[in-house]
Design an enzyme around this catalytic site. Structure first.
Site, PDB file in Angstrom:
ATOM      1  N   ASP A 157       0.831  -1.204   0.000  1.00 18.36           N
ATOM      2  CA  ASP A 157       0.000   0.000   0.000  1.00 18.36           C
ATOM      3  C   ASP A 157       0.865   1.254   0.000  1.00 18.36           C
ATOM      4  OD1 ASP A 157      -2.067  -1.700   0.106  1.00 18.36           O
ATOM      5  OD2 ASP A 157      -2.802  -1.113   2.103  1.00 18.36           O
ATOM      6  N   ASP A 173       0.824   4.231  -2.638  1.00 15.25           N
ATOM      7  CA  ASP A 173       0.601   5.634  -2.254  1.00 15.25           C
ATOM      8  C   ASP A 173       1.693   6.538  -2.795  1.00 15.25           C
ATOM      9  OD1 ASP A 173      -1.671   4.938  -0.974  1.00 15.25           O
ATOM     10  OD2 ASP A 173      -0.783   4.876   1.036  1.00 15.25           O
ATOM     11  N   SER A 198     -35.001  -8.413 -13.576  1.00 18.30           N
ATOM     12  CA  SER A 198     -34.546  -9.122 -12.385  1.00 18.30           C
ATOM     13  C   SER A 198     -34.815 -10.606 -12.601  1.00 18.30           C
ATOM     14  CB  SER A 198     -35.207  -8.576 -11.131  1.00 18.30           C
ATOM     15  OG  SER A 198     -36.565  -8.857 -11.179  1.00 18.30           O
ATOM     16  N   GLU A 223     -23.387 -19.103 -10.755  1.00 18.78           N
ATOM     17  CA  GLU A 223     -22.590 -17.986 -10.236  1.00 18.78           C
ATOM     18  C   GLU A 223     -23.087 -17.596  -8.859  1.00 18.78           C
ATOM     19  OE1 GLU A 223     -22.597 -14.597 -12.818  1.00 18.78           O
ATOM     20  OE2 GLU A 223     -22.519 -15.847 -14.603  1.00 18.78           O
ATOM     21  N   LYS A 228     -24.721 -15.418  -6.161  1.00 20.59           N
ATOM     22  CA  LYS A 228     -25.635 -14.283  -6.202  1.00 20.59           C
ATOM     23  C   LYS A 228     -25.122 -13.302  -5.160  1.00 20.59           C
ATOM     24  CE  LYS A 228     -30.404 -12.911  -6.441  1.00 20.59           C
ATOM     25  NZ  LYS A 228     -30.292 -11.705  -5.640  1.00 20.59           N
ATOM     26  N   ASP A 261     -24.684 -10.104  -2.880  1.00 14.32           N
ATOM     27  CA  ASP A 261     -25.616  -9.228  -2.178  1.00 14.32           C
ATOM     28  C   ASP A 261     -25.101  -7.793  -2.254  1.00 14.32           C
ATOM     29  OD1 ASP A 261     -27.747  -8.497  -0.724  1.00 14.32           O
ATOM     30  OD2 ASP A 261     -26.982  -9.219   1.194  1.00 14.32           O
ATOM     31  N   ARG A 274     -29.649   0.455 -11.378  1.00 13.49           N
ATOM     32  CA  ARG A 274     -30.703  -0.257 -12.091  1.00 13.49           C
ATOM     33  C   ARG A 274     -32.000   0.549 -12.099  1.00 13.49           C
ATOM     34  NH1 ARG A 274     -34.729  -3.672 -10.363  1.00 13.49           N
ATOM     35  NH2 ARG A 274     -35.439  -5.101 -11.969  1.00 13.49           N
ATOM     36  N   GLU A 315     -22.425  -5.855 -10.032  1.00  9.34           N
ATOM     37  CA  GLU A 315     -22.896  -5.564  -8.680  1.00  9.34           C
ATOM     38  C   GLU A 315     -21.848  -4.763  -7.915  1.00  9.34           C
ATOM     39  OE1 GLU A 315     -25.780  -7.109  -8.684  1.00  9.34           O
ATOM     40  OE2 GLU A 315     -26.436  -7.100  -6.598  1.00  9.34           O
ATOM     41  N   TYR A 374     -20.889  -9.240 -14.280  1.00  5.45           N
ATOM     42  CA  TYR A 374     -21.322 -10.574 -14.711  1.00  5.45           C
ATOM     43  C   TYR A 374     -22.105 -10.543 -16.018  1.00  5.45           C
ATOM     44  CZ  TYR A 374     -25.107  -8.771 -11.787  1.00  5.45           C
ATOM     45  OH  TYR A 374     -26.048  -7.970 -11.212  1.00  5.45           O
ATOM     46  N   LYS A 398     -27.708 -19.863 -14.890  1.00 11.89           N
ATOM     47  CA  LYS A 398     -27.984 -19.259 -16.196  1.00 11.89           C
ATOM     48  C   LYS A 398     -27.703 -20.269 -17.307  1.00 11.89           C
ATOM     49  CE  LYS A 398     -26.103 -14.927 -14.386  1.00 11.89           C
ATOM     50  NZ  LYS A 398     -25.106 -13.846 -14.485  1.00 11.89           N
ATOM     51  N   LYS A 449     -32.218 -19.142  -3.931  1.00  9.97           N
ATOM     52  CA  LYS A 449     -31.935 -18.391  -2.702  1.00  9.97           C
ATOM     53  C   LYS A 449     -31.717 -19.349  -1.538  1.00  9.97           C
ATOM     54  CE  LYS A 449     -33.056 -13.871  -3.507  1.00  9.97           C
ATOM     55  NZ  LYS A 449     -34.174 -13.284  -2.849  1.00  9.97           N
ATOM     56  N   CYS A 485     -43.983   1.525  32.427  1.00  6.35           N
ATOM     57  CA  CYS A 485     -43.108   1.821  31.289  1.00  6.35           C
ATOM     58  C   CYS A 485     -41.647   1.660  31.719  1.00  6.35           C
ATOM     59  CB  CYS A 485     -43.379   3.251  30.808  1.00  6.35           C
ATOM     60  SG  CYS A 485     -42.129   3.844  29.656  1.00  6.35           S
ATOM     61  N   CYS A 544     -40.112   5.475  31.846  1.00  4.05           N
ATOM     62  CA  CYS A 544     -40.535   6.539  32.766  1.00  4.05           C
ATOM     63  C   CYS A 544     -41.326   6.015  33.958  1.00  4.05           C
ATOM     64  CB  CYS A 544     -41.351   7.583  32.007  1.00  4.05           C
ATOM     65  SG  CYS A 544     -42.959   6.966  31.508  1.00  4.05           S
ATOM     66  N   CYS A 592     -47.395   3.182  26.795  1.00  6.07           N
ATOM     67  CA  CYS A 592     -47.070   4.125  27.859  1.00  6.07           C
ATOM     68  C   CYS A 592     -47.870   5.392  27.580  1.00  6.07           C
ATOM     69  CB  CYS A 592     -45.573   4.440  27.860  1.00  6.07           C
ATOM     70  SG  CYS A 592     -45.192   5.876  28.895  1.00  6.07           S
ATOM     71  N   CYS A 645     -42.818  11.028  28.369  1.00  8.92           N
ATOM     72  CA  CYS A 645     -41.877   9.915  28.565  1.00  8.92           C
ATOM     73  C   CYS A 645     -40.644  10.108  27.672  1.00  8.92           C
ATOM     74  CB  CYS A 645     -42.582   8.605  28.213  1.00  8.92           C
ATOM     75  SG  CYS A 645     -41.477   7.192  28.042  1.00  8.92           S
TER      76      CYS A 645
HETATM   77  S1  IVH Z   1     -27.615 -11.874 -13.631  1.00  7.71           S
HETATM   78  C1  IVH Z   1     -31.490 -10.839 -16.207  1.00  7.71           C
HETATM   79  N1  IVH Z   1     -25.798 -12.623 -11.917  1.00  7.71           N
HETATM   80  O1  IVH Z   1     -29.560 -10.308  -8.513  1.00  7.71           O
HETATM   81  C2  IVH Z   1     -30.907 -10.693 -14.865  1.00  7.71           C
HETATM   82  N2  IVH Z   1     -27.474 -11.136 -11.151  1.00  7.71           N
HETATM   83  O2  IVH Z   1     -32.458 -10.956  -8.517  1.00  7.71           O
HETATM   84  C3  IVH Z   1     -29.423 -10.593 -14.917  1.00  7.71           C
HETATM   85  N3  IVH Z   1     -27.209 -10.449  -8.818  1.00  7.71           N
HETATM   86  O3  IVH Z   1     -30.699  -7.566 -10.357  1.00  7.71           O
HETATM   87  C4  IVH Z   1     -28.835 -10.657 -13.569  1.00  7.71           C
HETATM   88  N4  IVH Z   1     -25.385 -11.588  -8.425  1.00  7.71           N
HETATM   89  O4  IVH Z   1     -28.542  -7.290  -8.987  1.00  7.71           O
HETATM   90  C5  IVH Z   1     -26.901 -11.882 -12.108  1.00  7.71           C
HETATM   91  N5  IVH Z   1     -24.089 -13.370 -10.536  1.00  7.71           N
HETATM   92  C6  IVH Z   1     -25.183 -12.621 -10.716  1.00  7.71           C
HETATM   93  C7  IVH Z   1     -25.730 -11.831  -9.701  1.00  7.71           C
HETATM   94  C8  IVH Z   1     -26.894 -11.108  -9.952  1.00  7.71           C
HETATM   95  C9  IVH Z   1     -26.273 -10.754  -7.920  1.00  7.71           C
HETATM   96  C10 IVH Z   1     -28.376  -9.564  -8.579  1.00  7.71           C
HETATM   97  C11 IVH Z   1     -28.605  -8.524  -9.631  1.00  7.71           C
HETATM   98  C12 IVH Z   1     -30.004  -8.753 -10.136  1.00  7.71           C
HETATM   99  C13 IVH Z   1     -30.606  -9.522  -9.012  1.00  7.71           C
HETATM  100  C14 IVH Z   1     -31.732 -10.396  -9.538  1.00  7.71           C
END
Ligand code: IVH
Length: 679
Positions: free
Chosen positions: A35, A39, A84, A116, A118, A120, A139, A173, A225, A286, A310, A404, A407, A422, A427
């Site tokens: 690092d 820098d 989605s 892949e 998913k 968060d 989005r 993401e 992705y 997919k 999920k 309560c 208070c 309460c 309070c």
């Molecule tokens: S593919 C046509 N790949 O999940 C949809 N989505 O529930 C193309 N997400 O809106 C999305 N990881 O924000 C895809 N490996 C992944 C993902 C992913 C997270 C999210 C994405 C999407 C949401 C759908």
């Protein structure tokens, strides 16, 4: 050193070198320098640009740190809708998905899947033109997103240039590593701010900063992705291709020859994901071949070629140390448990909600019990069940408090509902909750005033009601005495209060005052009817009652509640003091009713949605629709996000209101129609 080299050449070399190191760190996950060395390069580049300002280009890493404050975010229309995914929760859902895919293809055709993680986080779209990053957008509702280019540019993980001159649009993401989230949260709590509940909130909150410099301070990352342009033939080649361009991808894709291979991957990944530095909540499955995808197409809501499996929310066991009650602004008591602190889905949890008295009674949660907790909607931890086998012999059933907890006033039991209240309007618990409610995003939006600070302000006697928030500028010295409040934090808080004093509408002010039954929608109708708080206060409450009852969308109950609130001297006093302190209490005249695909329909929006509710309301209004605070007779649609209570859905059913999910709302917003319901 740069001795003897023309500055332009050294500049170009440094820009390239730093981009290369970013790539090594974020894309290849294999940093080659420390690092400190990084820098040093950065400082050299800064110095060079200071001496030769003409060398600065948009692609220089020094330009990542934005400086201009953005006034809201511009809109970006996605050239291709960002859809989605349909969800799968069980193996049988995946088998159904696989069957539908194979039925949709030509007989005997083989299908290969790519699995892949998913991730968060928050989905984004980034456009490169001529190898340069030109635009980044969220989005949004899938059709229209927000232009967050200035903020996204600050993410070091995101290459500002790629070695391909074509028009390329990538999707992925934005996320934050668990460890980074912890560091941020420690700092936030130390500054009296509220901790982010989860990585997705942190990423979203950071990207929606009005000041890109704030975003730059957050260690955000990005994984791509998807590539909108059809350059490759399959998903796995495309992911390789993105990686080869230096774009960060998750590198966790797995090609599965058939459904059994998909299921095997999911089983392995459920364990493996715990070792990943970021949060994942499932596996996206997919179809690998783009030709097959084209053939399969999409429904109005989802592509037919992908689904999101999920994982069940993570649950952990821990021990109940105490059962107490939180006091809300209306005095309602909500039972909560204090727990032995445990790590749950990425955050440390020491409290969980027990919802209401019935819930505690039904589950029979006792102090000393071992309980299973999970996060509802991945945000609020809640008690799922009690492990009766682990119950110590000396536990006793929990008895609801008679007074309560804040208070000590005797509590009242509400008729017919499992709630205690309460009744003491003074309070401290109620006052804290009311003040915190006033600062909410949909009300006065003072995000610097987190719960921890509100507690200190009330306990320290600095603020007793919402009007006194605007007296804080005169109490600077006392603020500096508070725990964890340095001069900078104090200035930030005071600046935020000042912005709220002059920059909010009467509708927001009324929302924040928490008049019973008056949510955002009713507050706006009242504000538009009277125009100023002065005019509302100067109208005798009886007249207000009659005038509001006639107002479209208000109804007698709300009219009565507003009038009763105005009759209360303490409430009038708060309003008078707000006005005396110069709080802007005006409402701009309503825009002319808009015509659009939703004209003539009314909507009530509830549950957790992918966008803040206010934004959803705005898109509905923009399309000509009307908003209702609750489902009433005549409400056309209930838009239900995640985690919607059964009672809301029941009411909708009874009143003949059609229930929509977010994707169906999108269809309507775009002027589409929905298939008729069976009932
Ligand atoms: S593919 C046509 N790949 O999940 C949809 N989505 O529930 C193309 N997400 O809106 C999305 N990881 O924000 C895809 N490996 C992944 C993902 C992913 C997270 C999210 C994405 C999407 C949401 C759908």
């Amino acid at each position: 050193m740069s001795v003897g080299r023309p500055p332009a050449a050294r500049h170009a070399a440094l820009v390239e070198l730093i981009a290369e190191h970013n790539r090594a760190y974020y894309t290849l996950d294999a940093p080659v320098i420390s690092d400190a060395e990084y820098d040093k390069l950065f400082r050299e580049l800064r110095a060079l640009e200071a001496a030769h300002p003409d060398l600065v280009t948009a692609s220089s890493p020094t330009q990542r740190v934005g400086s201009a404050l953005t006034e809201g975010f511009g809109k970006v229309v996605h050239a291709h809708r960002m859809m989605s995914l349909d969800n799968a929760y069980e193996e049988s859902d995946l088998r159904d998905f696989d069957r539908r895919v194979r039925d949709g293809l030509r007989e005997g055709e083989r299908v290969r899947y790519v699995c892949e993680p998913k991730i968060d986080g928050l989905s984004i779209e980034v456009a490169y033109r001529g190898g340069k990053l030109v635009q980044a957008a969220t989005r949004g509702d899938g059709t229209i997103g927000e232009d967050v280019t200035a903020n996204l540019r600050t993410i070091r993980a995101l290459p500002l240039t790629i070695p391909d001159p074509r028009d390329l649009t990538v999707r992925g993401e934005v996320l934050i590593y668990r460890e980074d989230l912890e560091t941020i949260n420690e700092a936030r709590v130390a500054a009296g701010e509220e901790a982010f509940m989860n990585p997705r909130n942190a990423a979203a909150g950071s990207l929606r900063q009005k000041d890109p410099r704030k975003t730059a301070e957050r260690p955000l990352r990005v994984f791509f992705y998807d590539l909108v342009e059809r350059v490759f033939e399959t998903q796995h080649e495309m992911l390789e291709g993105l990686h080869a361009l230096g774009l960060p991808t998750h590198r966790r894709e797995h090609v599965a020859a058939d459904l059994d291979a998909v299921l095997a991957f999911i089983a392995d990944f459920d364990t493996a994901r715990r070792g990943l530095p970021y949060e994942t909540d499932g596996v996206v499955v997919k179809v690998d071949s783009f030709a097959q995808r084209e053939h399969l197409g999409a429904t109005s809501r989802f592509p037919r070629w992908a689904t999101a499996f999920k994982f069940a929310p993570e649950q952990v066991r821990t021990v109940v140390r105490a059962i107490t009650c939180d006091v809300g602004r209306t005095g309602a008591l909500t039972p909560v448990v204090d727990l032995d602190e445990v790590l749950l889905a990425g955050t440390m949890v020491a409290r969980a909600s027990l919802h209401n008295l019935d819930y505690v009674a039904t589950k029979d949660v006792r102090v000393g019990d071992t309980v299973l907790i999970e996060k509802a909607g991945e945000i609020i931890p809640q008690v799922v069940s009690v492990d009766l086998d682990a119950r110590p012999s000396d536990t006793v059933p929990w008895a609801p408090p008679r007074v309560c907890p804040v208070c000590a006033t005797a509590v009242k039991r509400e008729e017919g509902v499992a709630a205690l209240r309460c009744p003491n309007v003074a309070c401290a618990g109620r006052r804290k909750a009311s003040i915190f409610y006033f600062t909410r995003r949909s009300a006065m939006d003072i995000d610097r005033l987190g719960w921890a600070l509100v507690e200190q302000l009330v306990d320290g006697g600095l603020v007793g009601d919402v009007a006194q928030l605007f007296e804080l500028p005169q109490r600077r010295a006392a603020l500096l005495e508070l725990e964890r409040m340095g001069a900078k934090s104090v200035d930030n808080v005071l600046a935020a209060v000042e912005v709220a004093r002059t920059g909010r509408t009467l509708a927001r002010l009324l929302t924040g005052l928490g008049i019973p039954l008056v949510g955002e929608v009713a507050a706006r109708a009242v504000a538009e009817r009277y125009g100023t708080l002065r005019a509302l206060l100067d109208t005798p409450p009886d007249e207000v009652r009659a005038q509001l009852a006639e107002l479209h969308g208000i109804g007698e109950k709300i009219a009565e509640s507003v009038a009763a609130w105005l009759e209360e001297p303490a409430n009038r006093d708060v309003c008078e003091r707000l006005l005396a302190l110069g709080v802007r209490a005006e409402q701009p005249p309503p825009a002319a009713p808009r015509e659009g695909p939703l004209t003539g329909s009314s909507f009530c929006v509830t549950g957790v949605l992918s966008r803040p509710r206010e934004q959803v309301h705005e898109s509905i209004r923009a399309a000509g629709g009307e908003i209702h605070d609750t489902v009433k007779k005549g409400t056309t649609y209930l838009v239900a996000g995640e985690k919607v209570g059964a009672s809301k859905l029941d009411t909708a059913r009874k009143r003949g209101t059609r229930v929509l999910d977010e994707a169906q709302l999108l269809v309507l917003l775009e002027g589409g129609t929905l298939p008729p319901t069976s009932s």
